[in-house]
Design a protein around this motif. Structure first.
Motif, PDB file in Angstrom:
ATOM      1  N   ARG A  43       0.895  -1.276  -0.077  1.00 17.80           N
ATOM      2  CA  ARG A  43       0.064   0.085  -0.171  1.00 17.80           C
ATOM      3  C   ARG A  43       0.767   1.332   0.005  1.00 17.80           C
ATOM      4  NH1 ARG A  43      -2.018  -4.364   2.673  1.00 17.80           N
ATOM      5  NH2 ARG A  43      -4.109  -4.723   2.760  1.00 17.80           N
ATOM      6  N   PHE A 192     -13.438   8.720   0.919  1.00 21.99           N
ATOM      7  CA  PHE A 192     -13.103   8.232   2.218  1.00 21.99           C
ATOM      8  C   PHE A 192     -13.361   6.790   2.515  1.00 21.99           C
ATOM      9  CE2 PHE A 192     -13.854   7.759   7.021  1.00 21.99           C
ATOM     10  CZ  PHE A 192     -12.583   7.915   7.482  1.00 21.99           C
ATOM     11  N   GLY A 193     -14.390   6.421   2.100  1.00 20.82           N
ATOM     12  CA  GLY A 193     -14.836   5.059   2.289  1.00 20.82           C
ATOM     13  C   GLY A 193     -14.051   4.160   1.202  1.00 20.82           C
ATOM     14  N   ASN A 194     -13.602   4.548   0.336  1.00 20.09           N
ATOM     15  CA  ASN A 194     -12.924   3.621  -0.773  1.00 20.09           C
ATOM     16  C   ASN A 194     -11.393   3.738   0.054  1.00 20.09           C
ATOM     17  OD1 ASN A 194     -12.163   2.814  -3.470  1.00 20.09           O
ATOM     18  ND2 ASN A 194     -10.684   4.162  -2.914  1.00 20.09           N
ATOM     19  N   LEU A 195     -10.968   4.759   0.695  1.00 22.87           N
ATOM     20  CA  LEU A 195      -9.639   4.777   1.265  1.00 22.87           C
ATOM     21  C   LEU A 195      -9.674   3.732   2.342  1.00 22.87           C
ATOM     22  CD1 LEU A 195      -6.971   5.814   2.024  1.00 22.87           C
ATOM     23  CD2 LEU A 195      -7.969   7.438   3.348  1.00 22.87           C
ATOM     24  N   LEU A 196     -10.632   3.554   3.285  1.00 24.65           N
ATOM     25  CA  LEU A 196     -10.803   2.464   4.247  1.00 24.65           C
ATOM     26  C   LEU A 196     -10.763   1.136   3.622  1.00 24.65           C
ATOM     27  CD1 LEU A 196     -13.421   4.077   6.532  1.00 24.65           C
ATOM     28  CD2 LEU A 196     -11.102   4.206   6.892  1.00 24.65           C
ATOM     29  N   ILE A 197     -11.444   0.814   2.662  1.00 17.44           N
ATOM     30  CA  ILE A 197     -11.506  -0.419   1.776  1.00 17.44           C
ATOM     31  C   ILE A 197     -10.164  -0.687   1.152  1.00 17.44           C
ATOM     32  CG2 ILE A 197     -12.604  -1.719  -0.118  1.00 17.44           C
ATOM     33  CD1 ILE A 197     -14.983  -0.094   0.406  1.00 17.44           C
ATOM     34  N   LEU A 199      -7.137   0.404   2.592  1.00 17.24           N
ATOM     35  CA  LEU A 199      -6.270   0.012   3.561  1.00 17.24           C
ATOM     36  C   LEU A 199      -6.476  -1.284   3.978  1.00 17.24           C
ATOM     37  CD1 LEU A 199      -6.345   3.429   5.787  1.00 17.24           C
ATOM     38  CD2 LEU A 199      -4.610   2.483   4.081  1.00 17.24           C
ATOM     39  N   TYR A 200      -7.831  -1.959   4.054  1.00 13.69           N
ATOM     40  CA  TYR A 200      -8.075  -3.164   4.371  1.00 13.69           C
ATOM     41  C   TYR A 200      -7.536  -4.205   3.326  1.00 13.69           C
ATOM     42  CZ  TYR A 200     -10.627  -7.352   6.094  1.00 13.69           C
ATOM     43  OH  TYR A 200     -10.895  -8.543   6.328  1.00 13.69           O
TER      44      TYR A 200
END
Length: 340
Positions: A43, A192-197, A199-200
């Motif tokens: 990442r 922001f939601g795509n960033l969390l996904i 990072l996972y």
């Protein structure tokens, strides 16, 4: 002889029964060798690649601005969205369009892969195989990145110039402004939601890549990281330090700093002889000259207005009196409160 006579030859179709019996095991063994080896794309490398692409675009923009520096000042400022779009198009044209990685992706040993083609192909040996982007995906990528960013920048600048948000008497413009703000808020929330996904899972660092199913994978399994972590840490430190200075400099009162450092100055005689025709702040001939009241010293309008807005108790650098109002030079108009 009796033992030899007891041995009977196998039936002629025995090999057929054996083949049919072992065929399912052979298929299972073959599929197990073709199963995908799970890989994890760093990442940090993906984020660094995006940052390096931004730095490359900024460097090209800086060089292009220097070319036009001798022309009319502020000419490129009016066409800044067009200039950014042109530079982004050049990077896209000579990298993604010709099946080559962008400069940042090349430094991080990354390339784009069509993830839809991988899903239809089925199981493969490793996660590094796979075709690049198709012509349609390349065109859509250009439309989304270059055209989308340019269109959005122009819409925001046009709405701000027309003051759609302040137009209470024009309900249509007001609604358009509210719609723009809501669309921007939804996009930021989705990013922001795509960033969390990301990072996972480590896949699709932005919304455009997720919609187009353009995944970043390693271009070569044997190539090491081209940019060391030491260099990236140094870049991050300088970047954060410059942003901190940009945040603090407008809050500093330059006259107070000069007054504090004046006892340590070596040339005190030259500092005492200040030309009354120049602005005490920028030391240049005042543009749009204004007078500070009550001391009647001349300033540039923007210099005096910004200092008074930053420090309500702003004092004149020449006489030390507090500035309570400002008046245009040679005008008989009423005084103006600089803090308003």
């Amino acid at each position: 002889m009796a033992a030899l006579n007891l041995r009977q030859p196998p039936p002629e179709d025995e090999w057929v029964h054996t083949y049919l019996k072992l065929l399912p095991q052979w298929k299972t063994l073959a599929l197990s060798h073709q199963s995908m080896i799970p890989i994890s794309i760093s990442r940090v490398n993906q984020f660094d690649a995006a940052r390096l692409d931004i730095e490359m675009s900024a460097m090209l923009k800086e060089q292009l601005v220097k070319v036009f520096s001798l022309m009319k000042p502020g000419m490129l400022f009016q066409y800044e969205p067009e200039l950014d779009a042109f530079l982004e198009f050049l990077i896209w044209r000579f990298s993604i369009w010709v099946d080559k990685p962008t400069p940042g992706n090349a430094l991080m040993d990354l390339r784009y892969r069509d993830e839809r083609a991988m899903e239809s192909r089925g199981k493969v040996r490793t996660g590094l195989e796979g075709p690049g982007l198709t012509i349609a995906l390349k065109i859509w990528y250009c439309i989304a990145t270059v055209g989308g960013q340019y269109t959005w920048a122009r819409i925001q600048s046009f709405s701000a110039f027309r003051r759609w948000g302040d137009s209470e008497q024009r309900p249509l413009a007001r609604r358009a402004w509210i719609l723009i703000q809501r669309v921007e808020g939804l996009y930021k929330a989705a990013s922001f939601g795509n960033l969390l996904i990301f990072l996972y899972t480590g896949r699709f660092r932005n919304l455009i890549e997720r919609v187009l199913q353009a995944r970043l994978v390693y271009g070569s399994p044997n190539m090491n990281r081209a940019v060391s972590f030491e260099y990236m840490n140094r870049q991050l430190v300088w970047n954060e330090f410059s942003e901190m200075l940009l945040l603090l400099l407008p809050l500093l009162n330059s006259s107070s700093v000069k007054k504090f450092l004046s006892p340590f100055s070596k040339d005190k005689s030259s500092s005492s002889k200040v030309d009354d025709d120049t602005c005490p702040i920028c030391q240049a001939i005042p543009t749009i000259p204004f007078l500070s009241l009550p001391c009647q010293h001349r300033y540039c309008y923007y210099c005096l207005r910004t200092r008074c807005a930053a420090a309500p108790s702003f004092r004149c650098p020449r006489c030390g009196e507090p500035v309570v109002a400002m008046q245009r030079h040679g005008s008989l108009a009423s005084n103006t409160n600089p803090n308003q």
